[in-house]
Design an enzyme around this catalytic site. Structure first.
Site, short mmCIF file in Angstrom:
data_model
loop_
_atom_site.label_atom_id
_atom_site.label_comp_id
_atom_site.label_asym_id
_atom_site.label_seq_id
_atom_site.Cartn_x
_atom_site.Cartn_y
_atom_site.Cartn_z
N LYS A 65 6.34 3.41 -6.78
CA LYS A 65 4.94 3.63 -7.18
C LYS A 65 3.99 3.13 -6.08
O LYS A 65 4.43 2.42 -5.16
CB LYS A 65 4.66 2.93 -8.50
CG LYS A 65 4.74 1.42 -8.43
CD LYS A 65 4.82 0.81 -9.81
CE LYS A 65 4.85 -0.70 -9.68
NZ LYS A 65 5.39 -1.35 -10.88
N TYR B 94 -19.17 -14.34 10.25
CA TYR B 94 -20.12 -14.47 9.15
C TYR B 94 -19.99 -15.82 8.46
O TYR B 94 -18.89 -16.33 8.25
CB TYR B 94 -19.86 -13.39 8.10
CG TYR B 94 -20.28 -12.01 8.53
CD1 TYR B 94 -21.61 -11.71 8.83
CD2 TYR B 94 -19.34 -10.99 8.63
CE1 TYR B 94 -21.99 -10.44 9.22
CE2 TYR B 94 -19.70 -9.70 9.01
CZ TYR B 94 -21.04 -9.44 9.30
OH TYR B 94 -21.40 -8.18 9.68
C1 PLP Z 1 6.59 -2.11 -10.66
C2 PLP Z 1 7.66 -2.13 -11.66
C3 PLP Z 1 8.94 -2.59 -11.34
C4 PLP Z 1 9.29 -3.22 -10.01
O1 PLP Z 1 8.83 -4.54 -9.99
P1 PLP Z 1 9.10 -5.50 -8.72
O2 PLP Z 1 8.58 -6.81 -9.15
O3 PLP Z 1 8.31 -4.90 -7.59
O4 PLP Z 1 10.54 -5.46 -8.46
C5 PLP Z 1 9.93 -2.47 -12.31
N1 PLP Z 1 9.65 -1.94 -13.52
C6 PLP Z 1 8.42 -1.51 -13.87
C7 PLP Z 1 8.19 -0.96 -15.22
C8 PLP Z 1 7.38 -1.60 -12.96
O5 PLP Z 1 6.16 -1.18 -13.30
#
Ligand code: PLP
Length: 358
Positions: A34, A251
């Site tokens: 994702k 800044y």
């Molecule tokens: C993002 C996600 C993962 C992976 O999590 P990590 O901590 O990056 O390993 C697994 N399951 C679901 C449902 C997620 O949304």
């Protein structure tokens, strides 16, 4: 053109996937891609992780893109259908979906897909974000089993505290108590659980962050688990300033030189995804030597202490994070997690991405 770019080492992906398999040798791997593969580029990441058994993404368009690039692995939409029309496309393209609320089952029954759909039934075991209550699962499973539109069913849940002190015990117990669960394949473990809780591995694991070489625990680095950073964020020094004692840079004048010193101005800022909250003292590398930022990060630039690098000048190479400085260290200094920093680079859409194969 600015020298800033993100490069990606495909070999590190394979090595991290092998680490996942060494933690959970008996589970199939659903690689989580994702957010544009946590900022690493969806298609390139999928290519490098081609040995995974499945890929999960957020949106249907990402899943379609994977299918169109010829990936034949299981594909899973992590939040399932947002709209009924998506059911039809998933059926035609063999894309699986999480089912986490009753309306998604209604969508399927309305659309009556020609080819039955693979689903991951999501159970809310205590994170209270998505999923059915455990007591309702029995009934929903019956519905799904009887539906001509549903193919394979996997049961999943997600942990709120696999990376923290609270751990997974109460959620796991709740999951294991679901009636009839052991006849189904189960998918439970994220990266933290893969590393820390073997009892959560079951038939599928869902690694995200560890595939990218960063740590799921905020007090550890990827290095601690022999993970290899995939992304290197590099740039160059574009100007040199000499500060007299008690002069400031940037800044808000938040950094004041304790003595006469040289400061490099680096072509990278928060508009590129570097965290604005990185305080003076955040590590980075110049010409292969570790030094630190000074002053407040600006939109397009940040500042580096060159006291220990008398030879550095305009054009000197800078690694913001990568092999020399781990993203986990930058994240810790900035009171965030590697996840956010990695994702921010591709979200900025300003940083050119380059892939190094082999
Ligand atoms: C993002 C996600 C993962 C992976 O999590 P990590 O901590 O990056 O390993 C697994 N399951 C679901 C449902 C997620 O949304």
């Amino acid at each position: 053109m600015r020298a800033l770019k993100a490069s990606f080492h495909s070999a590190a992906f394979s090595s991290n996937l092998a680490r996942v398999k060494s933690y959970s040798p008996n589970s199939k791997v659903m690689a989580v891609l994702k957010a544009n593969a946590y900022g690493h580029g969806l298609i390139e990441a999928a290519r490098a992780l081609n040995d995974a058994d499945g890929f999960s993404v957020l949106t249907l368009s990402e899943a379609i893109e994977l299918r169109e690039h010829g990936f034949t692995q299981h594909l899973l939409l992590l939040e399932g259908f947002f709209k009924p029309y998506e059911v039809k496309i998933c059926s035609l393209m063999g894309i699986g979906a999480v089912i986490h609320h009753a309306q998604q089952i209604d969508y399927i029954n309305q659309v009556k897909p020609v080819k039955p759909i693979d689903v991951h039934l999501k159970v809310n075991t205590g994170m209270n974000r998505l999923g059915f209550m455990p007591k309702d699962v029995d009934l929903i499973l019956k519905q799904l089993e009887e539906s001509p539109y549903i193919n394979k069913i996997v049961i999943m849940t997600h942990f709120s505290d696999a990376d923290g002190e609270k751990g997974v015990a109460s959620q796991l117990a709740c999951f294991n108590e679901i009636k009839g669960i052991d006849i189904y394949e189960r998918s439970v473990a994220n990266s933290a659980a893969i590393i820390k809780y073997p009892e959560t591995h079951f038939e599928w694991v869902r690694p995200g962050i560890m595939l990218y070489g960063a740590s799921p625990f905020d007090d550890k680095t990827g290095n601690d688990f022999q993970l290899k950073p995939v992304m290197s964020l590099r740039s160059e020094i574009i100007a040199i300033q000499t500060l007299e004692e008690s002069q400031s840079v940037g800044y808000g004048s938040v950094f004041t030189a304790p003595h006469k010193m040289t400061v490099g101005i680096v072509a990278c800022g928060y508009a590129d995804g570097y965290p604005r909250h990185a305080p003076s003292g955040t590590p980075l590398m110049v010409d292969g030597v570790i030094t630190q930022t000074v002053g407040r990060v600006s939109m397009d630039m940040l500042y580096v202490d060159l006291s220990s690098l008398p030879k550095a000048g305009v054009g000197s190479s800078v690694e913001l994070w990568g092999k020399g400085v781990l993203v986990d260290e930058v994240a810790r200094q900035s009171h965030t997690v590697g996840y956010e920093l990695l994702c921010a680079i591709s979200a900025s859409s300003r940083v050119p991405m380059e892939y190094q194969h082999g």
